[in-house]
Design a protein around this motif. Structure first.
Motif, PDB file in Angstrom:
ATOM      1  N   ALA A 214      31.071  56.995   2.184  1.00  0.00           N
ATOM      2  CA  ALA A 214      31.261  55.548   2.181  1.00  0.00           C
ATOM      3  C   ALA A 214      32.682  55.159   2.574  1.00  0.00           C
ATOM      4  O   ALA A 214      32.909  54.071   3.117  1.00  0.00           O
ATOM      5  CB  ALA A 214      30.935  54.986   0.794  1.00  0.00           C
ATOM      6  N   LEU A 215      33.640  56.040   2.302  1.00  0.00           N
ATOM      7  CA  LEU A 215      35.042  55.740   2.630  1.00  0.00           C
ATOM      8  C   LEU A 215      35.333  55.831   4.126  1.00  0.00           C
ATOM      9  O   LEU A 215      36.329  55.272   4.591  1.00  0.00           O
ATOM     10  CB  LEU A 215      35.965  56.703   1.878  1.00  0.00           C
ATOM     11  N   VAL A 216      34.484  56.549   4.871  1.00  0.00           N
ATOM     12  CA  VAL A 216      34.761  56.728   6.304  1.00  0.00           C
ATOM     13  C   VAL A 216      34.863  55.403   7.043  1.00  0.00           C
ATOM     14  O   VAL A 216      35.871  55.148   7.725  1.00  0.00           O
ATOM     15  CB  VAL A 216      33.694  57.645   6.946  1.00  0.00           C
ATOM     16  N   PRO A 217      33.885  54.493   6.986  1.00  0.00           N
ATOM     17  CA  PRO A 217      34.041  53.221   7.706  1.00  0.00           C
ATOM     18  C   PRO A 217      35.162  52.355   7.140  1.00  0.00           C
ATOM     19  O   PRO A 217      35.792  51.591   7.897  1.00  0.00           O
ATOM     20  CB  PRO A 217      32.673  52.544   7.521  1.00  0.00           C
ATOM     21  N   ILE A 218      35.413  52.489   5.841  1.00  0.00           N
ATOM     22  CA  ILE A 218      36.501  51.696   5.249  1.00  0.00           C
ATOM     23  C   ILE A 218      37.850  52.161   5.790  1.00  0.00           C
ATOM     24  O   ILE A 218      38.702  51.345   6.194  1.00  0.00           O
ATOM     25  CB  ILE A 218      36.462  51.815   3.709  1.00  0.00           C
ATOM     26  N   VAL A 219      38.055  53.480   5.825  1.00  0.00           N
ATOM     27  CA  VAL A 219      39.313  54.031   6.348  1.00  0.00           C
ATOM     28  C   VAL A 219      39.461  53.690   7.820  1.00  0.00           C
ATOM     29  O   VAL A 219      40.564  53.333   8.293  1.00  0.00           O
ATOM     30  CB  VAL A 219      39.367  55.552   6.114  1.00  0.00           C
ATOM     31  N   MET A 220      38.372  53.763   8.578  1.00  0.00           N
ATOM     32  CA  MET A 220      38.442  53.427  10.004  1.00  0.00           C
ATOM     33  C   MET A 220      38.776  51.949  10.199  1.00  0.00           C
ATOM     34  O   MET A 220      39.565  51.583  11.089  1.00  0.00           O
ATOM     35  CB  MET A 220      37.110  53.765  10.671  1.00  0.00           C
ATOM     36  N   GLY A 221      38.180  51.081   9.351  1.00  0.00           N
ATOM     37  CA  GLY A 221      38.513  49.652   9.456  1.00  0.00           C
ATOM     38  C   GLY A 221      39.976  49.384   9.148  1.00  0.00           C
ATOM     39  O   GLY A 221      40.636  48.587   9.836  1.00  0.00           O
ATOM     40  N   LEU A 222      40.499  50.061   8.110  1.00  0.00           N
ATOM     41  CA  LEU A 222      41.910  49.885   7.768  1.00  0.00           C
ATOM     42  C   LEU A 222      42.821  50.430   8.869  1.00  0.00           C
ATOM     43  O   LEU A 222      43.880  49.860   9.158  1.00  0.00           O
ATOM     44  CB  LEU A 222      42.213  50.592   6.441  1.00  0.00           C
ATOM     45  N   ALA A 223      42.400  51.561   9.475  1.00  0.00           N
ATOM     46  CA  ALA A 223      43.208  52.123  10.564  1.00  0.00           C
ATOM     47  C   ALA A 223      43.284  51.155  11.736  1.00  0.00           C
ATOM     48  O   ALA A 223      44.350  50.972  12.354  1.00  0.00           O
ATOM     49  CB  ALA A 223      42.615  53.463  11.004  1.00  0.00           C
ATOM     50  N   ILE A 224      42.146  50.521  12.056  1.00  0.00           N
ATOM     51  CA  ILE A 224      42.145  49.548  13.162  1.00  0.00           C
ATOM     52  C   ILE A 224      42.974  48.326  12.795  1.00  0.00           C
ATOM     53  O   ILE A 224      43.768  47.820  13.604  1.00  0.00           O
ATOM     54  CB  ILE A 224      40.700  49.154  13.503  1.00  0.00           C
TER      55      ILE A 224
ATOM     56  N   VAL B   5      25.711  53.280  -2.997  1.00  0.00           N
ATOM     57  CA  VAL B   5      25.285  51.885  -2.833  1.00  0.00           C
ATOM     58  C   VAL B   5      26.135  50.958  -3.695  1.00  0.00           C
ATOM     59  O   VAL B   5      26.592  49.892  -3.243  1.00  0.00           O
ATOM     60  CB  VAL B   5      23.790  51.749  -3.179  1.00  0.00           C
ATOM     61  N   LEU B   6      26.374  51.354  -4.946  1.00  0.00           N
ATOM     62  CA  LEU B   6      27.184  50.522  -5.839  1.00  0.00           C
ATOM     63  C   LEU B   6      28.628  50.434  -5.345  1.00  0.00           C
ATOM     64  O   LEU B   6      29.251  49.355  -5.401  1.00  0.00           O
ATOM     65  CB  LEU B   6      27.142  51.096  -7.258  1.00  0.00           C
ATOM     66  N   PHE B   7      29.148  51.558  -4.858  1.00  0.00           N
ATOM     67  CA  PHE B   7      30.515  51.549  -4.336  1.00  0.00           C
ATOM     68  C   PHE B   7      30.615  50.667  -3.089  1.00  0.00           C
ATOM     69  O   PHE B   7      31.551  49.858  -2.951  1.00  0.00           O
ATOM     70  CB  PHE B   7      30.943  52.980  -4.001  1.00  0.00           C
ATOM     71  N   GLY B   8      29.633  50.821  -2.194  1.00  0.00           N
ATOM     72  CA  GLY B   8      29.643  49.999  -0.987  1.00  0.00           C
ATOM     73  C   GLY B   8      29.520  48.526  -1.319  1.00  0.00           C
ATOM     74  O   GLY B   8      30.208  47.683  -0.715  1.00  0.00           O
ATOM     75  N   GLY B   9      28.657  48.178  -2.292  1.00  0.00           N
ATOM     76  CA  GLY B   9      28.523  46.782  -2.694  1.00  0.00           C
ATOM     77  C   GLY B   9      29.791  46.238  -3.310  1.00  0.00           C
ATOM     78  O   GLY B   9      30.173  45.081  -3.061  1.00  0.00           O
ATOM     79  N   THR B  10      30.475  47.080  -4.099  1.00  0.00           N
ATOM     80  CA  THR B  10      31.739  46.647  -4.719  1.00  0.00           C
ATOM     81  C   THR B  10      32.807  46.408  -3.665  1.00  0.00           C
ATOM     82  O   THR B  10      33.572  45.424  -3.738  1.00  0.00           O
ATOM     83  CB  THR B  10      32.213  47.706  -5.725  1.00  0.00           C
ATOM     84  N   VAL B  11      32.883  47.298  -2.666  1.00  0.00           N
ATOM     85  CA  VAL B  11      33.853  47.105  -1.582  1.00  0.00           C
ATOM     86  C   VAL B  11      33.544  45.828  -0.805  1.00  0.00           C
ATOM     87  O   VAL B  11      34.443  45.051  -0.462  1.00  0.00           O
ATOM     88  CB  VAL B  11      33.858  48.327  -0.645  1.00  0.00           C
TER      89      VAL B  11
ATOM     90  N   ALA C 258      34.621  47.415   9.131  1.00  0.00           N
ATOM     91  CA  ALA C 258      34.341  48.058   7.842  1.00  0.00           C
ATOM     92  C   ALA C 258      32.969  47.649   7.315  1.00  0.00           C
ATOM     93  O   ALA C 258      32.209  48.477   6.805  1.00  0.00           O
ATOM     94  CB  ALA C 258      35.436  47.715   6.836  1.00  0.00           C
ATOM     95  N   VAL C 259      32.637  46.341   7.446  1.00  0.00           N
ATOM     96  CA  VAL C 259      31.346  45.850   6.947  1.00  0.00           C
ATOM     97  C   VAL C 259      30.200  46.466   7.749  1.00  0.00           C
ATOM     98  O   VAL C 259      29.209  46.947   7.183  1.00  0.00           O
ATOM     99  CB  VAL C 259      31.284  44.316   7.010  1.00  0.00           C
ATOM    100  N   VAL C 260      30.320  46.475   9.084  1.00  0.00           N
ATOM    101  CA  VAL C 260      29.262  47.038   9.922  1.00  0.00           C
ATOM    102  C   VAL C 260      29.123  48.536   9.666  1.00  0.00           C
ATOM    103  O   VAL C 260      28.007  49.077   9.564  1.00  0.00           O
ATOM    104  CB  VAL C 260      29.548  46.763  11.409  1.00  0.00           C
ATOM    105  N   GLY C 261      30.261  49.220   9.547  1.00  0.00           N
ATOM    106  CA  GLY C 261      30.225  50.650   9.256  1.00  0.00           C
ATOM    107  C   GLY C 261      29.585  50.943   7.912  1.00  0.00           C
ATOM    108  O   GLY C 261      28.794  51.881   7.772  1.00  0.00           O
ATOM    109  N   LEU C 262      29.923  50.129   6.905  1.00  0.00           N
ATOM    110  CA  LEU C 262      29.320  50.306   5.586  1.00  0.00           C
ATOM    111  C   LEU C 262      27.819  50.040   5.628  1.00  0.00           C
ATOM    112  O   LEU C 262      27.028  50.752   5.003  1.00  0.00           O
ATOM    113  CB  LEU C 262      29.982  49.376   4.571  1.00  0.00           C
TER     114      LEU C 262
END
Length: 520
Positions: free
Chosen positions: A53-63, A164-170, A297-301
């Motif tokens: 779940a962190l992969v799209p979040i990290v990629m979004g932050l990197a962008i 799922v819970l982590f993704g929803g919280t993010v 990040a949202v689309v990746g999640l």
């Protein structure tokens, strides 16, 4: 009643079964039966899913912080974070899946040992389906395997739910409507899974019953092939088997169709749900509410959550359905009229048992139900003795392999074969003693099977050997020869033969004749 541990300890908890235990409750207890493996496996499953779940979040932050700003230091930093994340999730998956498999196999072994022990330690009863070899095999293998899959429900779905819970919280931190939709939608999908899985559970049970019936019919046909061929009933036997096989095929197709419909419907529902999340995110980005990095990040999640949410809905439902269906069949067997301790029960009628001295060869003259009572009483009094039943089962392999299965040396093997008159089989079987006996001795005649089973018992050379009608299928001349040889082979051991055969009475050191009341 408890699922008893096998001879070697298995790191699983006892699984209590009482009259009030339901299939659902048994499946839940199976889920918790191997905490040594399942707890760390569940932790690693959660770690893996959170890493994914962190992969799209990290990629979004990197962008957002490196690519759009052109900062090389930030780019190197976020690439390092992404590499570390991949390392952690890969490690977690590798070792978590291994622990999950070990836990499932440990419980599977416990279930197989328990079912097999119950099947072996009870008396046959006419008309009981589980007494058919094929049905018994299905219970001890297929049903035990499918019930043990409940262990995985406590591992992989736990990690998927955490993702799922982590993704929803993010998503809540990015856009509260999107996060709220995910956090509320997941429980609804799980509820839909439980309701939809009921039909699949019913189909799964029908499939198992039909497959077991077909296997039982096939095993019965093979075991009675000589008789069937002798009376010319091959066509009728084939017709009955084809009918059972077609029924099993139809039930299997219906079960697979129900499973496919269930899986397809859940995939469509989860796909539409997460597609809606991505479309709403695109609208919010176009309106300026979300930034480019947040949108990615949202689309990746959403794309990532498609897998755990779909697996959570599909696998949990199908695993649970098959596990509870098999739990029903296992419970029906274990609640049968005879408990696992039936081998130690008192005989139905009182019997007077002889005391056997070292080197003594004693014949207990009785037959039928009285013989069964005597054997049961002897098994209860002398649990250390080797009891060779009247209807012994042979292993697939050659005559020699059946007799030397217990690691005896060549001289002991030859002596056992000679005492049971198996040496004569070398002249009549196609490949001598290297000839295959077939599954449960189907390639041999009844008398040949009895002689091989007797040789196997003699090869063990136990201090006390109890034989029950070991020569009922051989001719009188061969029976007399076997009785003399067995008496000679056992001259330094204790031996009890429960039989009315005159040949054994003639060579016995002592004959105990039981009256109708059971006393000598």
């Amino acid at each position: 009643m408890l699922l008893q541990a096998p001879a070697e300890p298995v790191p699983t908890r006892e699984i209590p079964i009482t009259e009030g235990t339901s299939p659902r409750r048994l499946a839940l207890r199976v889920m918790r039966a191997a905490p040594r493996y399942t707890v760390p496996a569940a932790v690693l499953s959660i770690t893996h899913q959170l890493g994914e779940a962190l992969v799209p979040i990290v990629m979004g932050l990197a962008i957002e912080r490196a690519v759009t700003t052109g900062d090389p230091v930030q780019l190197a930093l976020w690439l390092s974070v992404l590499a570390a994340d991949f390392l952690v999730l890969s490690f977690s998956w590798r070792f978590g899946s291994r622990l999950a498999e070990l836990g499932m196999l440990a419980v599977q072994h416990r279930l197989r040992a328990t079912v097999s022990a119950h099947l072996l330690h009870r008396s046959p009863r006419p008309g009981r389906p589980s007494d058919q070899p094929g049905v018994a095999l299905s219970l001890a293998t297929s049903d035990a395997n499918r019930l043990s899959e409940a262990v995985e429900i406590g591992i992989y779905p736990v990690g998927q739910l955490a993702a799922v819970l982590f993704g929803g919280t993010v998503l809540l931190t990015i856009s509260w409507p999107l996060g709220l939709a995910v956090l509320l939608g997941a429980p609804l999908l799980l509820g839909l899974t439980e309701r939809a899985g009921r039909r699949l559970r019913d189909r799964s049970g029908q499939e198992q019953e039909a497959a077991a019936a077909a296997a039982g019919r096939a095993a019965d046909l093979l075991s009675g092939y000589r008789v069937i061929r002798g009376i010319g009933a091959e066509a009728e036997a084939s017709r009955r088997y084809r009918r059972a096989s077609r029924t099993a095929l139809a039930d299997t197709v219906r079960a697979r169709r129900a499973e496919g419909t269930f899986g397809g419907a859940m995939s469509i529902v989860t796909g539409l749900f997460l597609t809606a999340i991505a479309v709403i995110a695109a609208v919010l980005t176009l309106s300026g509410t979300l930034g480019l990095g947040e949108f990615i990040a949202v689309v990746g999640l959403a794309q990532f959550l498609l897998d755990p949410l779909g697996a959570l809905a599909l696998n949990t439902g199908s695993w649970w359905a098959s596990a509870t269906a098999s739990a029903t069949r296992v419970l029906d067997l274990l609640r049968d009229e005879e408990p696992l301790t039936a081998v130690a029960d008192e005989p139905r009628l009182p019997v007077s048992l002889p005391d056997v001295q070292p080197g003594e060869f004693v014949v207990v003259s009785c037959a039928g139900a009285r013989a069964a009572d005597v054997v049961a009483a002897l098994r209860a009094r002398h649990p250390e003795a080797l009891h060779a039943p009247h209807a012994a089962h042979l292993f697939s392999g050659s005559v020699t392999e059946n007799v030397q299965a217990f690691g005896r040396d060549a001289d002991a093997l030859a002596a056992a074969l000679y005492a049971a008159a198996c040496d004569e089989l070398a002249d009549v079987l196609p490949q001598g003693l290297a000839s295959g006996v077939g599954e449960n001795g189907t390639a041999l005649s009844g008398g040949q099977r009895q002689r091989v089973a007797l040789a196997r018992a003699l090869a063990r050379d136990p201090d006390l050997l109890v034989l029950h009608d070991p020569t009922t299928a051989v001719d009188a001349v061969t029976e007399a020869r076997i009785a003399q040889r067995v008496h000679q082979a056992r001259r330094h051991r204790r031996t009890i033969v429960v039989t009315r055969a005159p040949a054994f009475a003639a060579v016995a050191d002592r004959v105990v004749r039981l009256t109708d009341g059971g006393h000598a």
